[in-house]
Design an enzyme around this catalytic site. Structure first.
Site, short mmCIF file in Angstrom:
data_model
loop_
_atom_site.label_atom_id
_atom_site.label_comp_id
_atom_site.label_asym_id
_atom_site.label_seq_id
_atom_site.Cartn_x
_atom_site.Cartn_y
_atom_site.Cartn_z
N LYS A 76 -0.12 10.71 3.17
CA LYS A 76 0.57 9.96 2.11
C LYS A 76 1.63 10.86 1.48
O LYS A 76 1.54 12.09 1.53
CB LYS A 76 -0.43 9.56 1.03
N THR A 77 2.56 10.22 0.79
CA THR A 77 3.74 10.92 0.26
C THR A 77 3.40 12.10 -0.65
O THR A 77 3.90 13.20 -0.45
CB THR A 77 4.61 9.91 -0.50
N TYR A 162 12.68 12.04 -11.14
CA TYR A 162 12.84 11.15 -9.99
C TYR A 162 13.56 9.86 -10.39
O TYR A 162 13.21 9.21 -11.37
CB TYR A 162 11.48 10.80 -9.37
N HIS A 201 7.41 0.16 5.62
CA HIS A 201 6.36 -0.64 4.99
C HIS A 201 6.66 -2.13 5.14
O HIS A 201 5.77 -2.93 5.38
CB HIS A 201 6.24 -0.30 3.50
N HIS A 351 0.76 4.04 6.23
CA HIS A 351 0.35 5.38 6.69
C HIS A 351 -0.78 5.82 5.79
O HIS A 351 -1.15 5.12 4.86
CB HIS A 351 1.55 6.34 6.61
P1 AMP Z 1 4.09 5.99 -0.23
O1 AMP Z 1 3.34 4.92 -0.93
O2 AMP Z 1 3.18 7.14 0.10
O3 AMP Z 1 4.85 5.50 0.91
O4 AMP Z 1 5.14 6.55 -1.30
C1 AMP Z 1 6.52 6.50 -1.11
C2 AMP Z 1 7.21 6.34 -2.42
O5 AMP Z 1 7.06 7.50 -3.24
C3 AMP Z 1 8.70 6.16 -2.30
O6 AMP Z 1 8.97 4.79 -2.40
C4 AMP Z 1 9.29 6.89 -3.48
O7 AMP Z 1 10.00 6.01 -4.29
C5 AMP Z 1 8.08 7.44 -4.21
N1 AMP Z 1 8.33 8.79 -4.74
C6 AMP Z 1 8.70 9.87 -4.05
N2 AMP Z 1 8.86 10.95 -4.85
C7 AMP Z 1 8.57 10.52 -6.10
C8 AMP Z 1 8.54 11.15 -7.38
N3 AMP Z 1 8.83 12.46 -7.51
N4 AMP Z 1 8.17 10.40 -8.46
C9 AMP Z 1 7.85 9.09 -8.31
N5 AMP Z 1 7.88 8.43 -7.13
C10 AMP Z 1 8.23 9.13 -6.03
ZN ZN Z 2 6.07 9.05 2.16
ZN ZN Z 3 5.09 4.98 2.47
#
Ligand code: AMP
Ligand code: ZN
Ligand code: ZN
Length: 410
Positions: A76-77, A162, A201, A351
């Site tokens: 994950k992110t 962000y 997504h 993911h």
């Molecule tokens: P995921 O759900 O794991 O795919 O997360 C991806 C999302 O994380 C992207 O849509 C970004 O907008 C968000 N994101 C990435 N970096 C940051 C941050 N520093 N603060 C808040 N949201 C973020």
């Molecule tokens: Zn990501």
């Molecule tokens: Zn994602």
């Protein structure tokens, strides 16, 4: 956890090798070692060959490309970005998910919650900008997980909160403007681009949106490379283009319904899918009973965290709930009620799955005076911290990674 003595002993030699100019070119780079770490969110390894990426190809031709970059678990992110800059698995850096429940503090962390994201107490370990700052190097981040919080008394010298609405062009221009500084030019910089995650997504990894998302980030890289070339910096900076994870195709035909096995109202479900984190009532025997019931479900593997496959490195943190379940690739976890009321859910892509699956692999394309050229095998992003420390001649903090000398210029 920790570096091996051998690597430490070899460091001076390796660093000398790292900055030997390429080929027999007599000049050394004019700049002191400088690292620009780029992330293209959700750029799956397979997109590189499946889609037109002239600028990633241009960077790969200047330097090197890995078959893939393997994220930590969960893929994950937030966990993955913070692993890349600390060299720690999530069980050691504390960002154990995009959404976290800390039972001891009775507090929640989620990526949309600004006050949590900016609260340094959630982040453990030492991000590379802190290692660099402590050694007196200037640092600047154009978004990176962790960069908006004060961690161990340190922040990047320059950072931005962000802002997902900032155009990619503006992000690249801002990074280039930081490199135009003469007095305090940063030696470590980041650039974060939140595509092709959204398109992945929305429509899945084979979806119609992927070429657009891929082109958006590839164009941004093109602007960056052109800007560096104009400034005669292209050969002098180590540019590391990474991604945090890949993407797998979902289907409403691949569902696991938790309520077929357990009473979901009797437990706290901290994360739902594809990693299901379950916090049961703390009564003796409850965990074992739940695990017996959960074992009835196909396409979902559940275990006590201490019994998980050690290769997942997902046991050693109080923020990881006692029961961890992982869905098979492309499968989703929900309840029958929820599935019924949301007819558009569990489609497209996601993911979070086992990082060893190829669909979860991200990219690593990089070039610069410290790096070798050619093609290398997939490797884990936990090793990037040591690599960047070696390039920047920094003494790394304790971490779970190893210095991959095979990536350095020889
Ligand atoms: P995921 O759900 O794991 O795919 O997360 C991806 C999302 O994380 C992207 O849509 C970004 O907008 C968000 N994101 C990435 N970096 C940051 C941050 N520093 N603060 C808040 N949201 C973020
Ligand atoms: Zn990501
Ligand atoms: Zn994602």
């Amino acid at each position: 956890m920790g570096r091996s003595g051998t690597v430490t002993e070899m460091l001076p030699f390796l660093l000398a090798c790292a900055h030997t100019p390429r080929d027999s070119t007599p000049e050394r780079p004019e700049l002191p070692p400088t690292v620009l770490l780029v992330s293209m969110d959700g750029f799956r390894a397979s997109y590189l060959d499946a889609h037109d990426t002239p600028n990633l190809d241009r960077l790969a031709a200047l330097g090197l490309r890995a078959d893939g970059l393997i994220p930590p678990f969960p893929s994950k992110t937030f966990p993955s970005h913070y692993t890349a800059v600390t060299g720690l698995y999530p069980e050691h850096h504390g960002l154990v998910g995009n959404t976290i429940y800390d039972a001891e503090r009775d507090a929640w962390y989620s990526m949309g919650d600004r006050s949590a994201v900016e609260d340094g107490s959630w982040y453990e370990g030492e991000p590379i900008w802190a290692t660099a700052n402590k050694a007196g190097l200037e640092t600047a981040t154009l978004f990176w997980v962790g960069s908006e919080a004060e961690i161990g008394g340190q922040r990047p010298d320059t950072w931005l909160p962000y802002d997902g609405s900032m155009t990619f062009e503006a992000r690249v221009d801002r990074v280039l403007s930081w490199l135009d500084r003469t007095e305090d030019r940063p030696r470590f910089l980041t650039l974060y681009l939140d595509e092709p995650d959204h398109v992945g997504h929305a429509g899945g990894p084979e979806g119609l949106g992927i070429p657009t998302g891929v082109t958006m980030v590839d164009n941004a890289l093109g602007n960056l490379l052109d800007g560096l070339e104009q400034r005669e910096l292209l050969d002098e900076i180590d540019i590391l283009v990474t991604s945090d994870h890949g993407m797998a195709e979902l289907s409403r035909d691949r569902m696991v319904f938790l309520d077929d096995a357990i009473d979901t109202s009797a437990v706290e479900i901290v994360n739902w899918s594809p990693v299901t984190l379950i916090l049961p009532e703390p009564e003796p025997g409850t965990e074992d009973e739940l695990l017996v019931e959960l074992a009835e479900l196909e396409h979902l593997a559940c275990a006590k965290k201490e019994d998980l496959d050690p290769e997942l490195h997902y046991a050693d943190h109080d923020r990881i709930p006692p029961i961890v379940c992982l869905a098979d690739e492309g499968w989703s976890v929900s309840t029958r009620w929820w599935y019924g009321v949301d007819p558009t859910g569990w489609t497209g892509g996601t993911h979070g799955y086992d990082p060893r699956l190829e669909s979860m692999h991200g990219i690593f394309v990089a070039a610069g005076p410290s790096l070798r050229t050619g093609r290398v095998e997939a490797f884990e992003n936990v090793h990037l911290y040591e690599l960047m420390c070696a390039i920047l001649e920094l003494e790394p903090a304790e971490n779970d990674g190893e210095l991959m000398t095979s990536l350095l210029h020889r």
